[in-house]
Design a protein around this motif. Structure first.
Motif, short mmCIF file in Angstrom:
data_model
loop_
_atom_site.label_atom_id
_atom_site.label_comp_id
_atom_site.label_asym_id
_atom_site.label_seq_id
_atom_site.Cartn_x
_atom_site.Cartn_y
_atom_site.Cartn_z
N TRP A 22 0.81 -1.22 0.00
CA TRP A 22 0.00 0.00 0.00
C TRP A 22 0.84 1.27 0.00
N THR A 45 -0.48 -6.67 -2.49
CA THR A 45 -1.79 -6.07 -2.24
C THR A 45 -2.52 -5.73 -3.55
N ARG A 255 -12.68 -8.22 8.96
CA ARG A 255 -11.60 -7.64 8.16
C ARG A 255 -11.27 -8.53 6.96
N GLY A 258 -13.69 -7.85 4.21
CA GLY A 258 -13.37 -6.60 3.52
C GLY A 258 -12.22 -6.76 2.55
N PHE A 259 -11.17 -7.46 2.97
CA PHE A 259 -10.03 -7.66 2.09
C PHE A 259 -10.40 -8.55 0.91
N LEU A 262 -12.06 -6.46 -1.68
CA LEU A 262 -11.11 -5.53 -2.30
C LEU A 262 -10.16 -6.24 -3.25
N SER A 263 -9.68 -7.40 -2.85
CA SER A 263 -8.64 -8.09 -3.61
C SER A 263 -9.18 -9.01 -4.68
N ASN A 293 -5.31 -11.54 6.02
CA ASN A 293 -5.81 -10.21 5.64
C ASN A 293 -5.09 -9.08 6.35
N MET A 296 -5.27 -5.73 4.81
CA MET A 296 -6.42 -4.88 5.07
C MET A 296 -6.16 -3.96 6.25
N ARG A 299 -3.91 -1.32 4.96
CA ARG A 299 -4.60 -0.40 4.06
C ARG A 299 -5.38 0.66 4.84
N SER A 300 -5.99 0.27 5.95
CA SER A 300 -6.76 1.23 6.74
C SER A 300 -5.93 2.44 7.11
N GLY A 310 -6.38 0.59 11.68
CA GLY A 310 -5.30 -0.12 11.00
C GLY A 310 -4.03 -0.17 11.81
#
Length: 354
Positions: A22, A45, A255, A258-259, A262-263, A293, A296, A299-300, A310
């Motif tokens: 990131w 990522t 989490r 969420g990842f 996104l991925s 993850n 993730m 990334r936060s 994060g």
């Protein structure tokens, strides 16, 4: 300054910007390359399509050599290697030791292979398998780290292998570069120092947290994913260390979901990646999910600026960094300081017995 590293990868200065998830995107990598150092693009990522686009964006911004960092244990590592080869990337670096087969495939295509290791035996293994150089990170380095300090680990590795060794963990200036060269290294790799530049896309508020940190604010915890992880101490880190298994598992599932969105990874792929990190370690299922993850959590902070949600991986050098130069300014400063240090060591008043 010419060393075995600069000759191997074709850069002007023996400095490497590490592939931080990131953080090491096209803007930072191209700025590093244009400043004469080796920028490493973080691919763990990214989706495969994003990786290809990112490589092409770096290429559009610079004509200098750069590299791509891979997770050797990722299920799609072979696909990422093929992108590197197809796109003509100069260097492939690995967060974990790559297999003998991946090294052979890359070398056959003319790609320079530079794994990162945290132990002498790992350096010896990848050298035997054909790696062209190795980055050795001591315990001062950010992210997943070991217990042995750079000043002890580095000379061990230099004495053990016949390939160029790049020193990582605790470096941020020209004095450190000279010290690494004195130990026998061919250059230095820096992560936190490049994160804290004006070319880094990390939100300003997050950079401010790093700049405000002292060396005592950088800690090592296993609460995030079961492995020693050096990062800034925050309320989230404290909460993870205090949380019970049930609460930790619920947070890990949220989490991970969420990842996954996104991925584009499937649940089975994420679990496989988490289990790959679990191999040989006594991790709970919560830690397996967190291991899968952890990007993730990074990334936060590194993208969204949510330091409350994060984690902030950090080397100990965060406690001695107090500015945000451009990559060009940083590299110029490091090289100037290294020359001044060498001149001082060889200058009047210095008596070297024979």
């Amino acid at each position: 300054m010419e060393t075995a590293l600069t000759r191997l990868v074709g850069v002007r200065h023996p400095v490497v910007q590490t592939g931080m998830g990131w953080v090491a995107g096209p803007r930072l990598v191209s700025a590093t390359a244009n400043a004469g150092a080796l920028g490493i693009l973080a691919s763990a990522t990214m989706t495969l399509d994003h990786l290809r686009d990112a490589v092409r964006e770096v290429r559009s911004r610079t004509d200098q050599p750069f590299g791509v960092n891979l997770r050797a244990d990722a299920a799609d590592a072979g696909d990422r290697v093929r992108i590197i080869v197809d796109e003509g990337v100069r260097v492939a670096s690995f967060a974990l030791a790559p297999s003998r087969e991946l090294i052979a495939e890359l070398k056959e295509a003319g790609v320079v292979v530079v794994p990162s290791v945290g132990a002498r035996r790992h350096a010896e293994k990848v050298a035997d398998w054909g790696a062209d150089a190795v980055i050795v990170q001591g315990g001062e380095g950010g992210g997943h780290t070991g217990e042995v300090a750079t000043s002890v680990l580095l000379p061990q590795v230099v004495d053990a292998v016949d390939i160029p060794v790049v020193a990582a963990g605790g470096f941020h200036d020209g004095r450190g570069l000279v010290a690494a060269l004195a130990y026998g290294a061919a250059g230095i790799a820096m992560g936190t120092r490049f994160l804290l530049t004006s070319d880094s896309t990390v939100p300003d508020a997050v950079k401010a947290r790093y700049l405000a940190a002292t060396v005592r604010d950088v800690t090592v915890t296993t609460a995030v994913d079961g492995m020693p992880h050096r990062m800034l101490r925050t309320d989230l880190v404290d909460a993870l260390e205090r949380a019970g298994r049930t609460r930790t598992f619920a947070r890990a599932v949220r989490r991970a979901a969420g990842f996954r969105r996104l991925s584009g990874l499937t649940w089975s792929r994420m679990i496989r990646d988490g289990l790959a990190m679990k191999h040989g370690r006594d991790l709970t299922w919560s830690q397996v999910l967190l291991a899968a993850n952890t990007p993730m959590l990074l990334r936060s902070s590194m993208v969204d600026g949510r330091t409350d949600l994060g984690v902030m991986a950090s080397g100990q050098v965060a406690g001695v960094i107090d500015d945000l130069p451009s990559c060009e300014e940083l590299i110029a400063r490091v090289m100037r300081e290294s020359r001044e240090t060498l001149d001082r060591l060889a200058g009047p008043g210095v008596s070297i017995p024979h």
